[in-house]
Design an enzyme around this catalytic site. Structure first.
Site, PDB file in Angstrom:
ATOM      1  N   ASP A 191     -61.538 -28.848  32.569  1.00 28.74           N
ATOM      2  CA  ASP A 191     -61.587 -30.314  32.539  1.00 28.74           C
ATOM      3  C   ASP A 191     -60.264 -30.951  32.986  1.00 28.74           C
ATOM      4  O   ASP A 191     -60.135 -32.176  32.977  1.00 28.74           O
ATOM      5  CB  ASP A 191     -61.990 -30.827  31.137  1.00 28.74           C
ATOM      6  CG  ASP A 191     -61.123 -30.267  30.034  1.00 28.74           C
ATOM      7  OD1 ASP A 191     -60.604 -29.147  30.180  1.00 28.74           O
ATOM      8  OD2 ASP A 191     -60.954 -30.958  29.000  1.00 28.74           O
ATOM      9  N   HIS A 192     -59.286 -30.129  33.390  1.00 30.36           N
ATOM     10  CA  HIS A 192     -57.976 -30.673  33.798  1.00 30.36           C
ATOM     11  C   HIS A 192     -57.570 -30.297  35.223  1.00 30.36           C
ATOM     12  O   HIS A 192     -56.994 -31.094  35.941  1.00 30.36           O
ATOM     13  CB  HIS A 192     -56.872 -30.200  32.827  1.00 30.36           C
ATOM     14  CG  HIS A 192     -57.009 -30.783  31.466  1.00 30.36           C
ATOM     15  ND1 HIS A 192     -56.239 -31.823  31.011  1.00 30.36           N
ATOM     16  CD2 HIS A 192     -57.878 -30.494  30.465  1.00 30.36           C
ATOM     17  CE1 HIS A 192     -56.623 -32.156  29.793  1.00 30.36           C
ATOM     18  NE2 HIS A 192     -57.614 -31.359  29.436  1.00 30.36           N
ATOM     19  N   HIS A 197     -57.409 -25.467  32.120  1.00 27.71           N
ATOM     20  CA  HIS A 197     -58.793 -25.593  31.647  1.00 27.71           C
ATOM     21  C   HIS A 197     -59.640 -26.416  32.634  1.00 27.71           C
ATOM     22  O   HIS A 197     -59.117 -27.269  33.352  1.00 27.71           O
ATOM     23  CB  HIS A 197     -58.814 -26.231  30.252  1.00 27.71           C
ATOM     24  CG  HIS A 197     -58.461 -25.245  29.177  1.00 27.71           C
ATOM     25  ND1 HIS A 197     -58.208 -25.608  27.880  1.00 27.71           N
ATOM     26  CD2 HIS A 197     -58.307 -23.901  29.226  1.00 27.71           C
ATOM     27  CE1 HIS A 197     -57.933 -24.527  27.165  1.00 27.71           C
ATOM     28  NE2 HIS A 197     -57.979 -23.475  27.952  1.00 27.71           N
ATOM     29  N   HIS A 227     -52.516 -27.877  32.135  1.00 30.66           N
ATOM     30  CA  HIS A 227     -53.004 -26.514  31.896  1.00 30.66           C
ATOM     31  C   HIS A 227     -54.282 -26.300  32.699  1.00 30.66           C
ATOM     32  O   HIS A 227     -54.851 -27.245  33.252  1.00 30.66           O
ATOM     33  CB  HIS A 227     -53.198 -26.224  30.407  1.00 30.66           C
ATOM     34  CG  HIS A 227     -54.264 -27.051  29.725  1.00 30.66           C
ATOM     35  ND1 HIS A 227     -54.219 -28.436  29.666  1.00 30.66           N
ATOM     36  CD2 HIS A 227     -55.393 -26.681  29.076  1.00 30.66           C
ATOM     37  CE1 HIS A 227     -55.276 -28.870  28.999  1.00 30.66           C
ATOM     38  NE2 HIS A 227     -56.019 -27.832  28.635  1.00 30.66           N
TER      39      HIS A 227
HETATM   40 ZN   LIG Z   1     -57.700 -27.675  27.324  1.00 26.42          ZN
END
Ligand SMILES: [Zn+2]
Length: 253
Positions: free
Chosen positions: A67-68, A65, A63
């Site tokens: 942090d990804h 976000h 996904h």
């Molecule tokens: Zn997330």
């Protein structure tokens, strides 16, 4: 069993645990990288050290976000690989890399663009932030959706996975136990919220203080309110609660 290793990104925190897990999956002549993580030079160097010259077949992202996703394009570019994620990938789409088939599972709830990735032959699932190795996942208003989140958990349970590789914290060998724990936790939260609204109407913030006040410090109360709002939204959709004047929520049944 497919060999899976990880590099933990240097972004520890209250919601990321020790840091984001970047998974490196051995697919025979190539490897698959899942969730490259934050755009960080040290993390990119650490991933490349772990790759030790292996060819990256494809970069998958659970996904979007921060942090990804952010490192995905840079990592892919240096290896001439492609980045695959929602909505380019949809539910049931199979990504072939080397000798591996990874099936994308559309699993919204934590975010609206969330995919998990299944290695069917191993009954292994890369769960992103749908299920973590420890604690509970954030399902917060307005992006999070509690009803969708519960359906996504049930979707995974139906696959009877044997192993979970989460976006944060350690792999989970008791996959079914963890999924059941997550479902139970979410339903308990919902019951707690409904019981509190039935005790008396209140704004989302008032209800947050009443339900979570004893366990959440003032610094985290706003995050808790966004969780409360996500639960209230589901209860409104279910016809159990209604929003009345002054942003107050009250029980209908
Ligand atoms: Zn997330």
């Amino acid at each position: 069993m497919t060999a899976v290793t990880r590099v933990v990104a240097p972004n520890p925190g209250p919601y990321t645990g020790p840091g984001t897990n970047t998974w490196i999956v051995d697919a025979g002549p190539v490897v698959v990288v899942i969730d490259p993580g934050p755009d960080d030079d040290n993390h990119l160097a650490a991933i490349d050290r772990k790759l030790a010259g292996a060819t990256v077949g494809v970069v998958l992202v659970t996904h979007s976000h921060p942090d990804h996703l952010p490192l995905a394009e840079r990592l892919a570019a240096t290896h001439r690989a492609s980045v695959r994620r929602y909505p380019d990938l949809g539910d049931g789409d199979v990504v072939r890399a080397g000798r591996l088939n990874l099936t994308a599972l559309y699993t919204p709830g934590h975010s609206a663009d969330h995919l998990c990735f299944l290695i069917a032959e191993d009954r292994a699932v890369f769960t992103g932030d749908l299920v973590l190795g420890k604690g509970s996942s954030m399902v917060t208003y307005p992006e999070g959706n509690v009803a969708a989140y519960l359906r996504s958990l049930e979707r995974l349970e139906a696959l009877k996975p044997a192993m979970l590789f989460p976006g944060h914290w350690d792999p989970v060998a008791d996959a079914m136990g963890k999924l059941e724990e997550y479902r139970r936790h979410r339903l308990e939260r919902e019951a707690q919220v409904l019981a509190e609204v039935r005790r008396g109407r209140g704004t989302a913030l008032e209800l947050t203080r009443r339900v979570y006040g004893s366990e959440v410090g003032e610094d985290l109360i706003q995050a808790a309110e966004m969780t409360m709002r996500a639960h209230l939204q589901k209860l409104v959709d279910d016809g159990l609660v209604q929003e009345v004047g002054g942003e107050q929520f009250e029980a209908l049944k």
